[in-house]
Design an enzyme around this catalytic site. Structure first.
Site, short mmCIF file in Angstrom:
data_model
loop_
_atom_site.label_atom_id
_atom_site.label_comp_id
_atom_site.label_asym_id
_atom_site.label_seq_id
_atom_site.Cartn_x
_atom_site.Cartn_y
_atom_site.Cartn_z
CG ASP A 1 -1.94 -1.04 1.25
OD1 ASP A 1 -1.92 -1.90 0.35
OD2 ASP A 1 -2.80 -1.02 2.15
CG HIS B 1 2.57 0.18 4.27
ND1 HIS B 1 2.44 -0.73 5.29
CD2 HIS B 1 1.39 0.83 4.15
CE1 HIS B 1 1.20 -0.65 5.78
NE2 HIS B 1 0.55 0.29 5.10
ZN ZN Z 1 -2.52 3.02 3.56
#
Ligand code: ZN
Length: 446
Positions: free
Chosen positions: A257, A399
């Site tokens: 993400d 991430h």
């Molecule tokens: Zn996020």
């Protein structure tokens, strides 16, 4: 006025009239080639037929046969009822053709007005593939049975949205029934530049709608469901791999993400091949333009691109207008770069509700393994956390904006590969687990 000048004028007028007449008759000839017209006004009935010609021999023949049959049946009935006829009977036939590439979609609308003021309207559809020279139904264009299930799920969802937008209180079970994967529910369909259009005729789903219910399934969503020959060439060229070797094997979907990030996402992409891995990126719309080359590369190398909204707000706190902006603006930014819109949405903070699900045709994908990378920012700890929790069918949250996350993910892949795991995208995972994604659900794993 001199006699000579007058004669010139007359000649010019005659020439002009002559040319106009020639042009006009060409126009009529051209028009009559494109349209079949028949009008009859009898004492007891009248008939009006206007049908476009598809200029495809087989199809036009079929249309003509159908029209003739309808006409004969009507006349027979009119003749029979002649003695005690109270109203003048009417038959109206209109034929229209939609064309997309080599496909022709013919819609014949037949309206009759007969005995006891009986008004009847029906529509007959013929779809024709002019390359394979055959009439086609919905199942002819779909890849397999699962595609039909998927098509029916997205249709059901789109009709729900349609009903909501048109303030029609149609019962959910009627929508489910009318869009279930049966051929007779999907008689009227055609392609256009935006995707596949499906029209559900009057009363098929509900009598609450006074016209047919028409939905559009965008190419981004429908391409996956179609046979090779009907797929629209949209988006950049992309690596495709055969995932049959992973069938019944252990698989995990790594998802990243908050990117893309030109530096850190690159490290990940440079190393995925070592583990025969494809992953999924949920990108933030506002970051797309500044990191477009790396996003392009990620997509072209066969990874999935999903949306993580435009500015990473908690969607459940937003008004509808702002919610749609967060979603649509991101989709548009992604399309600018890779040519297609994403079909997966990961809501920031995993925060989701029914209103969000009912406002979009994106699949909601969350996770069931949190690597806690954003907390620890330590590759060894990240690796450990993943290894502790991840198993077959799981979705791991990471991430790719942190170098440590990327390194941690790669270290985890190395270990997991030794244990017989393979690494797949969300699309691949759903396919391998034979899951037809629903629109009223949030997915945490498969
Ligand atoms: Zn996020």
């Amino acid at each position: 006025m001199k006699k000579l000048e007058f004669r010139y004028l007359i000649t010019i007028i005659i020439i002009v009239i002559g040319i106009s007449m020639i042009v006009f008759s060409f126009f009529i000839m051209f028009k009559s080639q494109n349209i079949y017209k028949y009008i009859k006004d009898d004492k007891n009935y009248n008939i009006e037929i206007t049908c476009e010609r598809a200029k495809i021999k087989e199809l036009d023949k079929k249309i003509k046969e159908t029209v003739e049959e309808e006409k004969q049946n009507f006349i027979t009935q009119a003749e029979q009822d002649k003695e005690n006829q109270e109203v003048k009977y009417k038959l109206l036939i209109k034929g229209k053709v939609n064309k997309y590439n080599n496909l022709y979609f013919y819609d014949l609308v037949i309206t009759t007005f007969t005995k006891d003021n009986h008004y009847n309207k029906k529509s007959i559809i013929y779809n024709y593939d002019s390359i394979n020279n055959k009439f086609i139904t919905i199942t002819d264009i779909l890849k397999d049975d699962k595609s039909f299930t998927d098509l029916s799920l997205i249709s059901e969802h789109l009709v729900n949205i349609y009903a909501k937008n048109h303030k029609l209180k149609i019962e959910k079970k009627n929508i489910k029934e009318g869009t279930s994967p049966k051929e007779e529910n999907y008689k009227k369909f055609y392609f256009n530049k935006n995707g596949l259009v499906i029209a559900f005729p009057l009363y098929q789903i509900s009598s609450l709608s006074n016209k047919e219910i028409k939905i559009l399934i965008p190419w981004s969503n429908v391409n996956e469901l179609l046979k090779e020959e009907y797929i629209s060439e949209i988006g950049l060229n992309r690596e495709k791999r055969d995932i049959s070797k992973y069938k019944n094997k252990k698989v995990i979907a790594f998802t990243f993400d908050d990117g893309p990030n030109t530096e850190t996402t690159k490290i990940l992409l440079d190393n995925l091949n070592k583990y025969d891995a494809k992953v999924t990126f949920f990108v933030v719309g506002s970051r797309v333009r500044d990191n477009k080359e790396i996003l392009k590369r990620a997509y072209q190398e066969g990874n999935d691109i999903g949306s993580h909204t435009y500015s990473h707000k908690d969607l459940t706190t937003l008004k509808n207008k702002e919610l749609l902006k967060e979603i649509n603006k991101t989709n548009q930014r992604i399309r600018e770069v890779i040519g297609v819109e994403p079909i997966y949405l990961r809501p920031p903070y995993g925060s989701i509700n029914d209103n969000i699900r009912n406002s979009t045709i994106m699949h909601i994908i969350c996770w069931n393994v949190d690597s806690l990378d954003w907390q620890t920012k330590d590759r060894k700890k990240i690796k450990k956390e993943i290894l502790k929790h991840a198993g077959d069918g799981d979705i791991v949250l990471l991430h790719d904006i942190y170098k440590e996350s990327v390194k941690g993910a790669l270290l985890a892949m190395e270990e997991l590969q030794k244990k017989g795991y393979s690494f797949v995208t969300i699309t691949e995972l759903a396919e391998l687990k034979n899951v037809s994604l629903k629109y009223d659900k949030t997915y945490y794993g498969f």
